[in-house]
Design a protein around this motif. Structure first.
Motif, PDB file in Angstrom:
ATOM      1  N   ALA A  90     -29.486  23.356  39.006  1.00 63.38           N
ATOM      2  CA  ALA A  90     -29.198  22.177  38.451  1.00 63.38           C
ATOM      3  C   ALA A  90     -28.678  22.641  36.879  1.00 63.38           C
ATOM      4  CB  ALA A  90     -30.525  21.230  37.930  1.00 63.38           C
ATOM      5  N   VAL A  91     -28.961  23.599  36.094  1.00 62.16           N
ATOM      6  CA  VAL A  91     -28.679  24.097  34.951  1.00 62.16           C
ATOM      7  C   VAL A  91     -27.090  24.339  35.225  1.00 62.16           C
ATOM      8  CG1 VAL A  91     -28.695  26.174  33.199  1.00 62.16           C
ATOM      9  CG2 VAL A  91     -30.728  24.846  33.947  1.00 62.16           C
ATOM     10  N   ALA A  92     -26.744  25.255  36.333  1.00 63.86           N
ATOM     11  CA  ALA A  92     -25.211  25.755  36.426  1.00 63.86           C
ATOM     12  C   ALA A  92     -24.612  24.290  36.664  1.00 63.86           C
ATOM     13  CB  ALA A  92     -25.331  26.567  37.652  1.00 63.86           C
ATOM     14  N   ILE A  93     -25.020  23.252  37.653  1.00 62.91           N
ATOM     15  CA  ILE A  93     -24.177  22.187  37.751  1.00 62.91           C
ATOM     16  C   ILE A  93     -23.623  21.533  36.462  1.00 62.91           C
ATOM     17  CG2 ILE A  93     -24.371  19.995  38.568  1.00 62.91           C
ATOM     18  CD1 ILE A  93     -25.604  21.218  41.025  1.00 62.91           C
ATOM     19  N   LYS A  94     -25.132  21.283  35.511  1.00 65.12           N
ATOM     20  CA  LYS A  94     -25.099  20.718  34.235  1.00 65.12           C
ATOM     21  C   LYS A  94     -23.878  21.240  33.322  1.00 65.12           C
ATOM     22  CE  LYS A  94     -27.130  18.960  30.346  1.00 65.12           C
ATOM     23  NZ  LYS A  94     -28.268  19.302  29.443  1.00 65.12           N
ATOM     24  N   TRP A  95     -23.887  22.628  33.402  1.00 67.03           N
ATOM     25  CA  TRP A  95     -22.940  23.341  32.607  1.00 67.03           C
ATOM     26  C   TRP A  95     -21.438  23.244  32.922  1.00 67.03           C
ATOM     27  CZ3 TRP A  95     -20.641  28.344  33.442  1.00 67.03           C
ATOM     28  CH2 TRP A  95     -19.933  28.908  32.286  1.00 67.03           C
ATOM     29  N   MET A 110     -19.528  15.288  41.664  1.00 65.58           N
ATOM     30  CA  MET A 110     -19.862  15.770  42.979  1.00 65.58           C
ATOM     31  C   MET A 110     -19.168  16.842  43.641  1.00 65.58           C
ATOM     32  SD  MET A 110     -20.606  11.801  44.619  1.00 65.58           S
ATOM     33  CE  MET A 110     -21.344  12.018  46.012  1.00 65.58           C
ATOM     34  N   LEU A 111     -17.892  16.900  43.373  1.00 61.39           N
ATOM     35  CA  LEU A 111     -17.270  18.190  43.961  1.00 61.39           C
ATOM     36  C   LEU A 111     -17.402  19.553  43.230  1.00 61.39           C
ATOM     37  CD1 LEU A 111     -14.907  18.942  45.805  1.00 61.39           C
ATOM     38  CD2 LEU A 111     -13.398  18.603  43.999  1.00 61.39           C
ATOM     39  N   ILE A 112     -17.749  19.052  41.797  1.00 56.25           N
ATOM     40  CA  ILE A 112     -18.274  20.362  41.148  1.00 56.25           C
ATOM     41  C   ILE A 112     -19.783  20.700  41.721  1.00 56.25           C
ATOM     42  CG2 ILE A 112     -19.198  21.139  38.709  1.00 56.25           C
ATOM     43  CD1 ILE A 112     -17.197  19.305  37.654  1.00 56.25           C
ATOM     44  N   GLY A 113     -20.566  19.853  41.747  1.00 54.74           N
ATOM     45  CA  GLY A 113     -21.979  20.084  42.361  1.00 54.74           C
ATOM     46  C   GLY A 113     -21.920  20.621  43.935  1.00 54.74           C
ATOM     47  N   ALA A 117     -23.210  24.372  44.125  1.00 52.19           N
ATOM     48  CA  ALA A 117     -24.096  24.447  45.336  1.00 52.19           C
ATOM     49  C   ALA A 117     -23.787  25.467  46.347  1.00 52.19           C
ATOM     50  CB  ALA A 117     -24.786  23.287  46.146  1.00 52.19           C
ATOM     51  N   LEU A 118     -22.601  25.204  46.861  1.00 58.19           N
ATOM     52  CA  LEU A 118     -21.939  26.377  47.871  1.00 58.19           C
ATOM     53  C   LEU A 118     -22.000  27.729  47.217  1.00 58.19           C
ATOM     54  CD1 LEU A 118     -20.680  27.091  50.359  1.00 58.19           C
ATOM     55  CD2 LEU A 118     -18.487  26.409  49.153  1.00 58.19           C
ATOM     56  N   GLY A 157     -25.775  19.475  49.929  1.00 57.32           N
ATOM     57  CA  GLY A 157     -25.766  18.064  49.954  1.00 57.32           C
ATOM     58  C   GLY A 157     -26.481  17.547  48.705  1.00 57.32           C
ATOM     59  N   ALA A 158     -27.733  18.188  48.487  1.00 54.77           N
ATOM     60  CA  ALA A 158     -28.502  17.965  47.181  1.00 54.77           C
ATOM     61  C   ALA A 158     -27.742  18.215  46.060  1.00 54.77           C
ATOM     62  CB  ALA A 158     -29.809  18.791  47.198  1.00 54.77           C
ATOM     63  N   GLY A 159     -26.937  19.296  46.038  1.00 54.51           N
ATOM     64  CA  GLY A 159     -25.721  19.771  44.613  1.00 54.51           C
ATOM     65  C   GLY A 159     -25.057  18.743  44.497  1.00 54.51           C
ATOM     66  N   ALA A 160     -24.363  17.974  45.459  1.00 55.03           N
ATOM     67  CA  ALA A 160     -23.452  16.951  45.089  1.00 55.03           C
ATOM     68  C   ALA A 160     -24.165  15.737  44.870  1.00 55.03           C
ATOM     69  CB  ALA A 160     -22.589  16.673  46.604  1.00 55.03           C
ATOM     70  N   VAL A 161     -25.493  15.266  45.451  1.00 52.71           N
ATOM     71  CA  VAL A 161     -26.019  14.256  44.942  1.00 52.71           C
ATOM     72  C   VAL A 161     -26.765  14.366  43.617  1.00 52.71           C
ATOM     73  CG1 VAL A 161     -28.180  12.748  45.462  1.00 52.71           C
ATOM     74  CG2 VAL A 161     -26.437  13.346  47.344  1.00 52.71           C
ATOM     75  N   GLY A 162     -27.160  15.588  43.125  1.00 46.35           N
ATOM     76  CA  GLY A 162     -27.828  15.919  41.993  1.00 46.35           C
ATOM     77  C   GLY A 162     -26.756  15.988  40.840  1.00 46.35           C
TER      78      GLY A 162
END
Length: 192
Positions: A90-95, A110-113, A117-118, A157-162
């Motif tokens: 979550a922190v990496a996605i937000k950053w 969503m693509l970044i997430g 996550a990948l 999937g959770a990374g994209a939704v998150g």
């Protein structure tokens, strides 16, 4: 008079809580889905092989209870590491969203997430491969899918939704201002 709502990004601690909650929640969801699958599959076999003189209901109930207990225990043991993994993701996605998505485009977020996550999934699997000292392919298809493949897909999937959620979850703070009306003092005095 109320002005348009001011927006600010979720705080660091809120992002950590979101990631931890997602990690723990997905761990228990995955364990529950496995328990449901295992109970259904084993119940069919037990039903077909149980002699008529043995209580089928008692056997099926014991089977379901033991599978559910084992799944719950495993999920409880994995909850803390998965919470940490969720927090880091979550922190990496937000950053990455703050750097590469300043306009808050949903699809880009969503693509970044998904990409973050990948990356986390690949790093985790590479780390596990190093810890085990052998390729994860040696585990067999079923074992790999159960422990790494399906959870990895769920994590992506959770990374994209998150990422969508973090992109859209902006604390709305109403900015309230009072108009100063110098032409009508009775408004302030209560006379009128």
């Amino acid at each position: 008079m109320t002005q348009p709502k001011a927006t600010r990004a979720p705080t660091f601690s809120r992002t950590l809580k979101f990631g931890a909650g997602a990690g723990i929640g997905l761990t228990f969801i995955y364990a529950s889905m496995f328990a449901l699958y295992a109970v259904c599959r084993s119940s069919l076999t037990i039903g077909a092989l149980t002699p008529p003189d043995i209580s089928l209901f008692g056997t099926l109930a014991a089977n379901a209870a033991s599978i559910n207990l084992a799944s719950l225990a495993t999920a409880s043991l994995l909850a803390l590491p998965m919470a940490l993994l969720g927090m880091g993701t979550a922190v990496a996605i937000k950053w990455f969203i703050s750097i590469f998505n300043p306009n808050r485009n949903s699809q880009r977020a969503m693509l970044i997430g998904l990409a973050v996550a990948l990356g986390v999934v690949l790093a985790f699997q590479f780390s596990m491969q190093m810890l085990l000292g052998r390729p994860l392919n040696d585990l067999g298809v079923e074992t790999y899918l159960f422990w790494f493949g399906l959870p990895g897909v769920l994590h992506m999937g959770a990374g994209a939704v998150g990422a969508w959620y973090l992109n859209h979850t902006i604390a709305n703070v109403s900015v309230v201002t009072r108009e100063v009306n110098h032409g009508r003092p009775e408004i302030y005095s209560g006379a009128g």
